[in-house]
Enzyme design. Structure first.
Site, PDB file in Angstrom:
ATOM      1  CB  THR A   1      45.604 -14.994 -48.642  1.00 39.35           C
ATOM      2  OG1 THR A   1      46.880 -14.649 -48.098  1.00 39.35           O
ATOM      3  CG2 THR A   1      45.055 -16.179 -47.881  1.00 39.35           C
TER       4      THR A   1
ATOM      5  CD  GLU B   1      51.718 -13.466 -47.079  1.00 41.34           C
ATOM      6  OE1 GLU B   1      52.626 -13.415 -46.217  1.00 41.34           O
ATOM      7  OE2 GLU B   1      50.540 -13.202 -46.831  1.00 41.34           O
ATOM      8  CG  PHE B   2      54.384 -18.878 -44.840  1.00 31.81           C
ATOM      9  CD1 PHE B   2      53.162 -19.388 -44.464  1.00 31.81           C
ATOM     10  CD2 PHE B   2      55.048 -19.453 -45.918  1.00 31.81           C
ATOM     11  CE1 PHE B   2      52.600 -20.475 -45.141  1.00 31.81           C
ATOM     12  CE2 PHE B   2      54.513 -20.529 -46.591  1.00 31.81           C
ATOM     13  CZ  PHE B   2      53.283 -21.039 -46.204  1.00 31.81           C
TER      14      PHE B   2
ATOM     15  CD  GLU C   1      50.536  -5.083 -39.696  1.00 32.89           C
ATOM     16  OE1 GLU C   1      50.510  -4.121 -38.928  1.00 32.89           O
ATOM     17  OE2 GLU C   1      49.569  -5.855 -39.847  1.00 32.89           O
TER      18      GLU C   1
ATOM     19  CE  LYS D   1      48.630 -16.344 -46.063  1.00 28.29           C
ATOM     20  NZ  LYS D   1      49.653 -15.598 -45.344  1.00 28.29           N
TER      21      LYS D   1
ATOM     22  CG  ASN E   1      47.871 -16.705 -41.678  1.00 28.13           C
ATOM     23  OD1 ASN E   1      48.973 -16.730 -41.142  1.00 28.13           O
ATOM     24  ND2 ASN E   1      47.620 -15.940 -42.721  1.00 28.13           N
TER      25      ASN E   1
ATOM     26  CE1 TYR F   1      50.651 -14.775 -34.187  1.00 32.28           C
ATOM     27  CE2 TYR F   1      53.023 -15.111 -34.170  1.00 32.28           C
ATOM     28  CZ  TYR F   1      51.884 -14.624 -34.788  1.00 32.28           C
ATOM     29  OH  TYR F   1      51.986 -13.996 -36.001  1.00 32.28           O
TER      30      TYR F   1
ATOM     31  CE1 TYR G   1      47.087  -4.722 -45.518  1.00 35.52           C
ATOM     32  CE2 TYR G   1      48.941  -4.696 -44.007  1.00 35.52           C
ATOM     33  CZ  TYR G   1      48.184  -4.083 -44.982  1.00 35.52           C
ATOM     34  OH  TYR G   1      48.528  -2.835 -45.411  1.00 35.52           O
ATOM     35  CB  CYS G   2      46.978 -12.541 -42.480  1.00 41.86           C
ATOM     36  SG  CYS G   2      48.073 -11.950 -43.782  1.00 41.86           S
TER      37      CYS G   2
ATOM     38  CE  LYS H   1      43.661 -10.975 -46.180  1.00 44.81           C
ATOM     39  NZ  LYS H   1      43.984 -12.091 -47.052  1.00 44.81           N
ATOM     40  CG  ASP H   2      44.236 -15.543 -44.173  1.00 43.61           C
ATOM     41  OD1 ASP H   2      43.631 -14.816 -44.981  1.00 43.61           O
ATOM     42  OD2 ASP H   2      45.477 -15.670 -44.169  1.00 43.61           O
TER      43      ASP H   2
ATOM     44  CE  LYS I   1      51.095  -8.539 -35.827  1.00 41.34           C
ATOM     45  NZ  LYS I   1      51.681  -9.392 -36.883  1.00 41.34           N
TER      46      LYS I   1
END
Length: 397
Positions: free
Chosen positions: A121, A144-145, A148, A206, A210, A251, A261-262, A265-266, A316
């Site tokens: 990313t 990527e989508f 985790e 991306k 997110n 969600y 991970y995403c 930061k995204d 998770k």
């Protein structure tokens, strides 16, 4: 599809899932800097927790070799997929893309004809800037989508495939279609939506995707905060809201905040991309996550615990990753108010984490704690349910 050599740089969720996917029909080299991870992969054991990766490594006939040797990995590769981590640097207000550029330098040295596909990313405009910096034409960006813990599953049954090419570079359009075809060939799902666009749009897809997911997490967390403070039944409200087909059911399970991970930061990177662009919502999404963690800490403090237990640092179910998990900020807030905080995390071998005590015995952990924070409830806590504080209403991520 012709059999070809493909090199994947990085063996995290993205890199390893792609390596396994593509090794069904191609010669794949997975390169990493950690020999221990390489050894595990070559012995057909997964260094990360992912059901499908573990299954495919142990049962499928994969043409996959992991290595730490750059020359053997990159030489003669037709495609090089970069899936190295790009952590957000709050001081620079930008992703740390140094690992991506390190790989590009090695590819230029050992496989200058290879098509580079960035999967890491990155900020909007980065592919163009790095192409100019290194004098590259043969470069693509394909976001990527993946979820985790379900990374290979999401490559086997992808929601969509997006491949971005540089503007005014028509010779890469064929490479983009070839790469999309490689992903389709490895997948089980048929009729996968494929979108070809320019790199800037692919990068934006991306980050905006997110950030929308983070928005949704934040929305239902704030709904939960309201309901809890007013003594309302959060589950009933969420069920009623989500019966609207325009809203849907994903969600929506409250948590201690988004992490992993995403999303952290995204969202921050997208907000940084909004410099000098009018907005309210992007700032609010980032701020909402901080507010939620502060609320969780205050609520726990209202119980006046001497010792608070943290049941799992992972956010998770069926995950072994706790990078940037929101519970870590809650822990620091509690410690700042004088609460003794103990962690139970089976994936940790050490007796201390970030100066917090780690208790390896679950029974002892339960006994020592006045209150136990669990982002996701499990049957392991059923016997001390009166001690547990969780916002997990639907027993899912």
């Amino acid at each position: 599809m012709n059999f070809m050599k493909i090199t994947v740089a990085g063996t995290g969720y993205v890199g390893l899932s792609l390596s396994v996917l593509l090794a069904q029909h191609n010669e794949v080299y997975a390169i990493d800097v950690l020999q221990a991870k390489v050894d595990l992969i070559n012995s057909r054991k997964s260094p990360i927790r992912d059901k499908e990766i573990e299954e495919y490594l142990s049962t499928k006939n994969l043409n996959l070799k992991a290595t730490t040797d750059a020359e053997s990995a990159y030489r003669d590769a037709k495609f090089v997929i970069i899936a190295t981590p790009t952590n957000y640097d709050p001081n620079k207000n930008y992703f740390d893309t140094s690992s991506v550029e390190t790989v590009i330098e090695l590819v230029k040295k050992y496989a200058p004809e290879a098509v580079i596909v960035i999967k890491s990313t990155i900020p909007v405009g980065y592919t163009e800037s790095v192409a100019e910096k290194f004098g590259l034409k043969n470069i693509l960006f394909a976001p990527e989508f993946l979820r985790e813990g379900h990374a290979l599953y999401d490559n086997l049954y992808p929601s969509r495939i997006v491949v971005g090419t540089l503007k005014d570079n028509p010779q890469m359009e064929e490479a983009a279609r070839t790469f999309a075809g490689l992903l389709q060939e490895g997948a089980i799902k048929k009729d996968i939506p494929v979108l070809y666009t320019h790199t800037r749009e692919a990068e934006a897809i991306k980050l905006f995707a997110n950030t929308y997911l983070a928005l949704r997490v934040s929305y239902f967390n704030e709904l939960d905060t309201y309901a809890e403070m007013h003594g309302l039944d959060t589950r009933a409200i969420i069920n009623g809201v989500c019966l609207d087909p325009r809203i849907g059911d994903g969600y929506n399970n409250p948590s201690f905040g988004y992490g992993g991970y995403c999303l952290p930061k995204d969202t921050k990177q997208l907000l940084a991309n909004y410099a000098n662009i009018p907005q309210n919502l992007m700032s609010a999404i980032v701020e909402s996550n901080r507010t939620r963690k502060e609320y969780i800490a205050r609520h726990v403090l209202s119980k006046k615990p001497r010792t608070a237990g943290i049941f799992r640092l992972t956010m998770k179910a069926n995950s072994d990753n706790f990078r940037q998990s929101s519970i870590q900020d809650v822990m620091k807030l509690l410690r700042g108010e004088g609460v003794d905080v103990i962690i139970y995390e089976p994936t940790l071998q050490q007796d201390e984490f970030e100066r917090f005590r780690v208790e390896h015995n679950l029974a002892a952990f339960k006994e020592k704690c006045d209150v136990i924070l669990a982002n996701r409830f499990t049957d392991e806590l059923a016997d001390v349910k009166e001690k547990v504080y969780t916002r997990d209403l639907f027993a899912r991520d």
